[in-house]
Design a protein around this motif. Structure first.
Motif, mmCIF file in Angstrom:
data_model
loop_
_atom_site.group_PDB
_atom_site.id
_atom_site.type_symbol
_atom_site.label_atom_id
_atom_site.label_comp_id
_atom_site.label_asym_id
_atom_site.label_seq_id
_atom_site.Cartn_x
_atom_site.Cartn_y
_atom_site.Cartn_z
ATOM 1 N N LYS A 179 5.602 17.240 -3.679
ATOM 2 C CA LYS A 179 4.178 17.501 -3.432
ATOM 3 C C LYS A 179 3.652 16.601 -2.307
ATOM 4 N N ASP A 180 4.048 15.318 -2.315
ATOM 5 C CA ASP A 180 3.594 14.388 -1.276
ATOM 6 C C ASP A 180 4.109 14.805 0.104
ATOM 7 N N TYR A 181 5.393 15.222 0.162
ATOM 8 C CA TYR A 181 5.955 15.651 1.447
ATOM 9 C C TYR A 181 5.249 16.905 1.965
ATOM 10 N N VAL A 182 4.968 17.829 1.062
ATOM 11 C CA VAL A 182 4.284 19.059 1.468
ATOM 12 C C VAL A 182 2.882 18.745 1.984
ATOM 13 N N PHE B 157 -3.401 -1.593 8.576
ATOM 14 C CA PHE B 157 -2.796 -0.436 7.902
ATOM 15 C C PHE B 157 -1.313 -0.334 8.230
ATOM 16 N N GLU B 158 -0.966 -0.480 9.508
ATOM 17 C CA GLU B 158 0.437 -0.369 9.909
ATOM 18 C C GLU B 158 1.274 -1.498 9.317
ATOM 19 N N VAL B 159 0.674 -2.665 9.166
ATOM 20 C CA VAL B 159 1.415 -3.796 8.586
ATOM 21 C C VAL B 159 1.750 -3.513 7.127
ATOM 22 N N TRP B 160 0.747 -3.109 6.333
ATOM 23 C CA TRP B 160 0.996 -2.823 4.925
ATOM 24 C C TRP B 160 1.946 -1.633 4.755
ATOM 25 N N ASN B 161 1.796 -0.621 5.574
ATOM 26 C CA ASN B 161 2.664 0.551 5.469
ATOM 27 C C ASN B 161 4.107 0.183 5.833
ATOM 28 N N GLY B 162 4.262 -0.644 6.871
ATOM 29 C CA GLY B 162 5.604 -1.092 7.244
ATOM 30 C C GLY B 162 6.244 -1.936 6.167
ATOM 31 N N LEU B 163 5.435 -2.767 5.517
ATOM 32 C CA LEU B 163 5.961 -3.598 4.437
ATOM 33 C C LEU B 163 6.354 -2.734 3.234
ATOM 34 N N ALA B 164 5.567 -1.699 2.962
ATOM 35 C CA ALA B 164 5.918 -0.768 1.878
ATOM 36 C C ALA B 164 7.235 -0.077 2.176
ATOM 37 N N ASN B 165 7.438 0.309 3.421
ATOM 38 C CA ASN B 165 8.690 0.967 3.819
ATOM 39 C C ASN B 165 9.881 0.020 3.666
ATOM 40 N N LEU B 166 9.654 -1.255 4.003
ATOM 41 C CA LEU B 166 10.716 -2.253 3.870
ATOM 42 C C LEU B 166 11.096 -2.446 2.411
ATOM 43 N N LEU C 262 1.696 -0.122 -0.486
ATOM 44 C CA LEU C 262 1.168 1.191 -0.134
ATOM 45 C C LEU C 262 -0.284 1.330 -0.593
ATOM 46 N N GLY C 263 -0.607 0.791 -1.766
ATOM 47 C CA GLY C 263 -1.985 0.830 -2.251
ATOM 48 C C GLY C 263 -2.927 0.114 -1.300
ATOM 49 N N LYS C 264 -2.474 -1.034 -0.754
ATOM 50 C CA LYS C 264 -3.288 -1.759 0.230
ATOM 51 C C LYS C 264 -3.502 -0.915 1.483
ATOM 52 N N ALA C 265 -2.459 -0.206 1.900
ATOM 53 C CA ALA C 265 -2.574 0.639 3.094
ATOM 54 C C ALA C 265 -3.538 1.796 2.848
ATOM 55 N N ILE C 266 -3.449 2.419 1.663
ATOM 56 C CA ILE C 266 -4.309 3.568 1.351
ATOM 57 C C ILE C 266 -5.771 3.142 1.262
ATOM 58 N N GLU C 267 -6.039 1.888 0.853
ATOM 59 C CA GLU C 267 -7.408 1.388 0.831
ATOM 60 C C GLU C 267 -8.018 1.378 2.233
ATOM 61 N N LEU C 268 -7.177 1.164 3.223
ATOM 62 C CA LEU C 268 -7.658 1.116 4.607
ATOM 63 C C LEU C 268 -7.753 2.503 5.232
ATOM 64 N N TYR D 139 -6.156 8.856 3.596
ATOM 65 C CA TYR D 139 -5.416 10.117 3.701
ATOM 66 C C TYR D 139 -4.786 10.207 5.082
ATOM 67 N N SER D 140 -3.543 9.762 5.163
ATOM 68 C CA SER D 140 -2.826 9.802 6.435
ATOM 69 C C SER D 140 -1.406 10.292 6.197
ATOM 70 N N VAL D 141 -0.803 10.843 7.230
ATOM 71 C CA VAL D 141 0.538 11.394 7.086
ATOM 72 C C VAL D 141 1.553 10.288 6.787
ATOM 73 N N GLU D 142 1.321 9.089 7.345
ATOM 74 C CA GLU D 142 2.255 7.980 7.101
ATOM 75 C C GLU D 142 2.231 7.539 5.638
ATOM 76 N N SER D 143 1.015 7.424 5.074
ATOM 77 C CA SER D 143 0.933 6.980 3.675
ATOM 78 C C SER D 143 1.454 8.053 2.719
ATOM 79 N N LEU D 144 1.230 9.335 3.040
ATOM 80 C CA LEU D 144 1.767 10.409 2.198
ATOM 81 C C LEU D 144 3.289 10.423 2.245
ATOM 82 N N HIS D 145 3.833 10.189 3.430
ATOM 83 C CA HIS D 145 5.291 10.115 3.571
ATOM 84 C C HIS D 145 5.854 8.973 2.734
#
Length: 698
Positions: A607-610, A552-561, A575-581, A584-590
């Motif tokens: 809405k996502d930030y809120v 999850f952290e790898v895919w989320n980090g790659l999405a951020n990059l 991000l879609g790959k991360a959400i599959e894992l 509903y997490s604060v990192e993926s919503l961010h």
């Protein structure tokens, strides 16, 4: 039945030499027999005994051997027993061959009778036991163990269901119990650990009618052997297993089972209380992280078994190990009540330790730590450094919820002062060195932070991943990116493949900081290859807490990059790959909000930030981005944006982005002087921005 008595001595084989022998009511002095034994005339001494007491040859030899043993003549005992045919003597005591032996699993009852020879078995069995003891004292432990096993074999043949109480063989039962305890100890001395296991299990599973105290001693010693010997026992043999019963799979499980049986016996009053059993059980359950089970054993104890405050303290430790800090702290508060034990140093330190992990409890922890420091005197003075360290940690946590910047600054200064005081007393404490490095880094005293980070790495021999990471992050704050990369490469060389995830993600961030995004992408691709290899090796499962390379952290980090490169389509895929894992997490919503904002979908981004803030109100990146979005959207939202940024700066006072957007808010609101101060603070902090937040190191 032959009866023996001795003046000024009991019947035990361990007592001092007797000066008089009494058998079946006839008493004679031992001088005559001792003199013949000293002259080596064993046959004459035997003949004299047989005539005096009308004994068989085996009983006379057994009595002579016992006399020599009581005189401390071990070699003499063996000489006496050389002329004794133990096997023939035991054969005479066996039940008639036509008598059927009842099943082994049937327990003997007080009223049950077995067809046994009317001859007493005690003298022969005791002689065999004394022979074993002599061989042990002469250092011939293997021979001693064989003879001791012969004692148990003989009793098992004569009394298959144990020694019936109606035969009044109390002396024989005593010898049997002593032999059952002695045999595993002899095999230990002979370094034959397989036989040790067999002897312990035989003693606990055989029908020998051992009394509760003897059985408890054997169970305790067996449990200690399983825990501390370093020898893997393996499960009991199939022959020893009962259908439907629990079968321990390894040493630890078997030791825990034995110790829990023992505590049950203690609580039921079947044997005497032994505090060390609870100590061993605590160690065993701590190894498998089952301290909540240990807590139940303390709760089962009757009042009076433990002093009240000791029980509370033990329960608190159990619940801390189980992760239930709230329950633990409530117990410690009871123990520290003014009517209980308010000055107990260990209790104060444990309470402060729990409070140091929660900002809302930090003020209470400060009080506990200060009381501990004032009580660390005399023999406990060595704990003053621990108290100062906990005081520093509590003050640092308390600063995060301080009502004003002035108060926060004061608390942080006091925290640093306390940690400096602690390091003066505990210069070689690696944990303290690490915490001091982080505190100096958060104060942006990067030279001191680098010094302590290097000291921590040296103190731990480079074996701790967090030391390398902190060193690299401090170097990155000094804009020394190539050196930080060298540190990460050195750490990777010292780290196993499956442990490299956090280090590789840090290296990718270093590449991004050096404007080398394609190199960072290659690192993430390598990480994904490791993730796949991890799945192939350990099975394709959902991400667990113990996974060192977290997909999850790898895919989320790659999405951020990809977001930083404005490659929104690629970012969405990652991000879609991360959400599959983790759906509903604060990192993926961010990250989802960042992508939505980058694609011009302002309302969706807001809405996502809120949603992220509702999930975690203290998640600073979303507080900052939501505030910035509000400030750009409408002047009516400036007060809300200012409030959110103030909250973000309370949580992270050194966040340069929060200061920058607060300056933007002040500027848009017409407060130019305040905006200038904020921009200046942001500029200063940006010069020492690390690639990863220092506070995340703790």
């Amino acid at each position: 039945m032959m009866a023996e008595t001795a003046t000024a001595a009991s019947e035990s084989a361990e007592e001092v030499p007797v000066r008089e022998l009494c058998v079946n009511g006839t008493c004679v002095k031992t001088d005559e027999f001792e003199a013949k034994l000293d002259e080596g005339n064993i046959e004459e001494a035997e003949s004299s005994l047989r005539e005096t007491f009308s004994l068989s040859s085996e009983d006379a030899r057994a009595l002579l051997g016992k006399l020599e043993y009581q005189r401390g003549k071990m070699e003499g005992v063996l000489r006496v027993f050389e002329g004794m045919d133990f096997q023939a003597a035991i054969q005479k005591l066996l039940p008639p061959p036509d008598e059927k032996t009842p099943p082994r699993k049937a327990r003997s009852r007080p009223g049950s009778m077995q067809a046994v020879s009317q001859q007493p078995a005690g003298p022969v069995i005791e002689a065999l036991y004394l022979k074993s003891k002599c061989l042990q004292k002469l250092g011939r432990t293997t021979e001693a163990a064989d003879e001791c096993r012969g004692v148990l074999d003989a009793v098992e043949k004569i009394f298959p269901l144990g020694i019936p109480e109606v035969l009044a063989e109390k002396k024989l039962q005593e010898i049997l119990s002593q032999a059952a305890e002695l045999l595993p100890e002899l095999w230990k001395q002979a370094d034959n650990y397989n036989e040790v296991m067999a002897a312990y299990r035989r003693a606990l599973l055989s029908q020998w009618n051992l009394d509760n105290d003897c059985c408890a001693r054997i169970q305790k010693r067996f449990a200690m052997f399983l825990l501390y010997s370093g020898v893997e026992a393996g499960p009991p043999s199939l022959a020893a297993q009962i259908d439907g019963s629990y079968v321990p799979r390894n040493n630890l499980e078997e030791a825990i089972l034995l110790l829990m049986i023992l505590t049950r016996k203690y609580y039921l009053g079947k044997t005497k209380w032994d505090q060390s059993v609870m100590d061993h059980l605590g160690f065993a359950l701590s190894l498998c992280r089952q301290t909540s089970v240990l807590a139940k054993k303390f709760e089962e104890a009757m009042p009076g078994v433990f002093p009240r405050d000791d029980r509370w303290k033990a329960l608190a430790l159990c619940y801390v190990g189980a992760g239930e800090n709230g329950v633990s702290l409530n117990l410690l508060r009871k123990s520290l009540h003014k009517d209980e034990n308010p000055d107990d140093l260990v209790t104060l330190l444990l309470a402060a330790k729990i409070c140091s992990e929660d900002s809302l409890l930090a003020a209470e922890g400060v009080e506990y730590a200060r009381r501990a420091i004032s009580n660390a005197n005399g023999a406990d003075e060595h704990l003053k450094g621990v108290g100062l360290r906990l005081l520093g940690l509590c003050l640092g946590k308390q600063a995060r919820v301080a009502p004003s910047d002035f108060e926060r600054s004061r608390l942080l200064s006091e925290a640093l002062k306390s940690l400096d005081g602690a390091i003066a007393l505990e210069q070689n404490n690696p944990d303290l060195i690490f915490e001091l490095a982080v505190q100096y880094a958060e104060h942006r005293n990067l030279s001191a932070a680098l010094h302590y980070a290097k000291q921590f790495t040296d103190a731990t021999g480079g074996s701790m991943e967090k030391g390398w990471r902190l060193l690299a992050v401090v170097l990155s704050a000094q804009q020394r990116y190539p050196e930080a990369e060298v540190v990460i490469d050195a750490a990777l060389d010292e780290t196993a493949k499956w442990e490299q995830g956090p280090l590789l993600r840090l290296k990718a961030q270093l590449k991004i900081a050096q404007s080398l995004p394609m190199d960072a992408i290659e690192i993430y691709r390598y990480l994904l290859a490791l993730v796949q290899a991890q799945k192939n090796s350990f099975g394709s499962t959902s991400q667990g807490e113990d996974d060192r390379i977290n997909e999850f952290e790898v895919w989320n980090g790659l999405a951020n990059l990809y977001s930083s490169l404005s490659r929104w389509k690629d970012a969405e895929i990652c991000l879609g790959k991360a959400i599959e894992l983790k759906d509903y997490s604060v990192e993926s919503l961010h990250q989802k909000g960042v992508i939505s904002e980058g694609c011009g979908q302002v309302e969706e981004a807001m809405k996502d930030y809120v949603d992220a803030i509702l999930l975690d109100p203290d998640y600073v990146p979303c507080l900052v981005l939501l505030s910035a979005l509000m400030a750009r959207t409408s002047t009516k939202m400036l007060p809300v944006a200012r409030s959110l940024l103030s909250d973000a700066l309370k949580l992270q006072p050194t966040n340069s982005m929060a200061w920058y957007f607060l300056g933007v808010v002040h500027k848009n609101d017409g407060r130019i002087a305040d905006a200038t101060d904020c921009f200046q603070a942001a500029s200063i902090l940006e010069e020492s921005n690390p690639i990863e937040r220092f506070g995340s190191m703790l």
